[in-house]
Design an enzyme around this catalytic site. Sequence first.
Site, short mmCIF file in Angstrom:
data_model
loop_
_atom_site.label_atom_id
_atom_site.label_comp_id
_atom_site.label_asym_id
_atom_site.label_seq_id
_atom_site.Cartn_x
_atom_site.Cartn_y
_atom_site.Cartn_z
N PHE A 118 -7.45 -20.50 -6.63
CA PHE A 118 -8.06 -19.16 -5.77
C PHE A 118 -9.41 -19.37 -5.45
CE2 PHE A 118 -5.20 -15.60 -4.30
CZ PHE A 118 -3.66 -16.99 -3.84
N GLN A 231 -12.88 -5.20 2.20
CA GLN A 231 -12.99 -6.15 2.51
C GLN A 231 -11.29 -7.21 3.49
OE1 GLN A 231 -10.20 -9.06 -0.55
NE2 GLN A 231 -12.12 -9.31 -1.40
N HIS A 233 -10.38 -9.89 4.86
CA HIS A 233 -9.20 -11.77 4.72
C HIS A 233 -9.68 -12.45 5.90
CE1 HIS A 233 -6.68 -14.39 3.18
NE2 HIS A 233 -6.40 -13.53 1.75
N LEU A 243 -0.75 -11.85 6.96
CA LEU A 243 -1.87 -12.17 6.16
C LEU A 243 -0.99 -13.01 6.46
CD1 LEU A 243 -3.69 -12.18 3.54
CD2 LEU A 243 -1.51 -11.36 2.01
N GLU A 246 -4.25 -16.60 0.41
CA GLU A 246 -5.70 -17.19 -0.04
C GLU A 246 -4.38 -18.73 -0.74
OE1 GLU A 246 -8.91 -16.25 -3.06
OE2 GLU A 246 -9.27 -15.41 -1.39
N ARG A 277 -14.10 -14.55 -1.16
CA ARG A 277 -13.73 -14.22 0.28
C ARG A 277 -14.55 -13.22 1.48
NH1 ARG A 277 -7.90 -10.80 -1.46
NH2 ARG A 277 -6.92 -12.65 -1.40
N HIS A 342 -8.44 -5.85 4.42
CA HIS A 342 -7.40 -6.14 4.60
C HIS A 342 -7.21 -5.86 2.68
CE1 HIS A 342 -4.72 -8.99 1.98
NE2 HIS A 342 -4.98 -9.05 0.90
N ARG A 377 -13.64 -8.22 -3.95
CA ARG A 377 -12.57 -8.65 -5.09
C ARG A 377 -12.09 -10.12 -5.12
NH1 ARG A 377 -7.54 -9.30 -3.98
NH2 ARG A 377 -6.92 -8.58 -2.07
#
Length: 567
Positions: A118, A231, A233, A243, A246, A277, A342, A377
């Site tokens: 990730f 955040q 995304h 969504l 990731e 991100r 997100h 994050r």
Amino acid sequence: MISHDILIVGGGLAGLRAAIEAKSQGLDCAVISKVHPLRSHSIAAQGGINAPLANAPDGRDDSIEKHTFDTIKGSDYLADQDAVEIMCSEAPKIVYEMEHWGTPFSRFDDGRIAQRPFGGADFPRTCYAADRTGHVLLHTLYEQAVKLGVRVYEERTVVSLSVKDGHFAGLIALNLLNEEFEIFEGKACVFATGGYGRVYLKSTNALINTGSGIAVCYRAGVVIKDLEFVQFHPTCLFGTNILITEGARGEGGTLSNAKGERFMQRYAPGKIELAPRDIVARSIQTEIEEGRGLEGGYVNLDLRHLGKKKILERLPAIRDIAIDFADCDPIDKPIPILPAQHYSMGGISTNEKAQTEVSGLFAAGECACVSVHGANRLGGNSLLDTIVFGKIAGEEAAFFIKGSQKSQGENKTILNDELRRIEEKGKTFIKREKGIPLTEIRDELRKTMTEKVGIFREEKQLRDAVSKIEELKSEAKQLFIGKTNNGVNQTLAKAFEFEGMLDLAEIITKGALQRTESRGSHFRRDHPKRDDEKWLKHTIARFTESGPAFEYSKVKITRYEPKERKY
């Protein structure tokens, strides 16, 4: 009046894990939720949960310390390092606990829990269940809650929190089934209400994610922290903002612009698509704004080279989403994507024990700010955060009650007074025969936040947003909701929630205006550099009748001194 030892507001991962922990210690606890727990937004999480298990062939050298450092670096050094150390040290135990409770994690051929890469991580440490990880984790925890006999009050929206002399007193909730307000009294309370994505027009969040839990706490005098860090995304389906995990990039998916260029090589040559991100989202937005996006304003996420077998095995839900909502089978065509709101790194301020400044009041999950995510994050850390600190919140609430001398009924007067106030406010909404429609004013707020307090920020836009929010706060005094039907009608609840949405938008925007630097998800075009000398600190917001009063607190640094982020 409904009474329980511990009241848990929110039925997602953090709330259910808190309830399981409290109930396991023999305490009477209840979950209050807007929806059935299995409809909570936690179910939408796709990609995975981080834990340094070192199962992947390329991750044999992974460790708790390396997970901790990746998280702190990913946070742009705004995370409180003591809290991060707790989260990362608990990660393996949490994943194995969930496995033993029945979570069907994907597996390597040797039977161990599978892990994939990730963004922002140096090792493949994200454990997953295909691309439905949140779904299976939520079902697993709900099964445990049912097994223990946890009481759930669903179809309730908490509209008020009462605090007496610095101590938690109780809650007022609107029962959506009959439009009646109810008093909930308890010795302790855990807020686990999720994020505020629907303050923005383009968001991956469910419709219930209005930030109402954060807003209710704020109005009651609870400290809110770091709310300007929002955040976005990088990969959300063009046209719907659904969504796209990731995990698609973790499995090897690539990003390309209208020229067919794999453009992330320019922005993050070391990590490419697996940069954090904030970096990937800004890179995509830059490509679009500079004319290298495809017609309509998006870029492509290409999975075709992964092959049909891998897509069907690892990303089946993503394939379904792309087919159903974009008429695009990723086995044959790239997926059109762009960034959308997100997640919230900020929220109700807590310490590493999930405690707020109010005695007996705890918070966990996305509505809370511990802070383990700082300014940005890392993917895979949100599910971990919810379960680790949900467990801690339940445990600490149980400890609090066992040492408390508080008796049920002692806050009857203050709660009855608050109930009357809320009922009068509700009648005002219902009786108003004309005014500004809720949907109209709410959409204006969302549009303002998306256009002026988004991925890129600058002083003029932020000041314009502040002015617009103040204008909307004035207009909200004439909010019109139309007729209600005394049953399963969420319009009245949404009227109460909208007041909170305005509060949160004001904190986000004014906090962003004051923070004259760029850090993580907060990027100021007029202040593009990180400024540790002036801004290595948390933003604290307290409620006043004239708007948020800001102050600042130190970031807790243990072993990792801030350095420049390079990916």
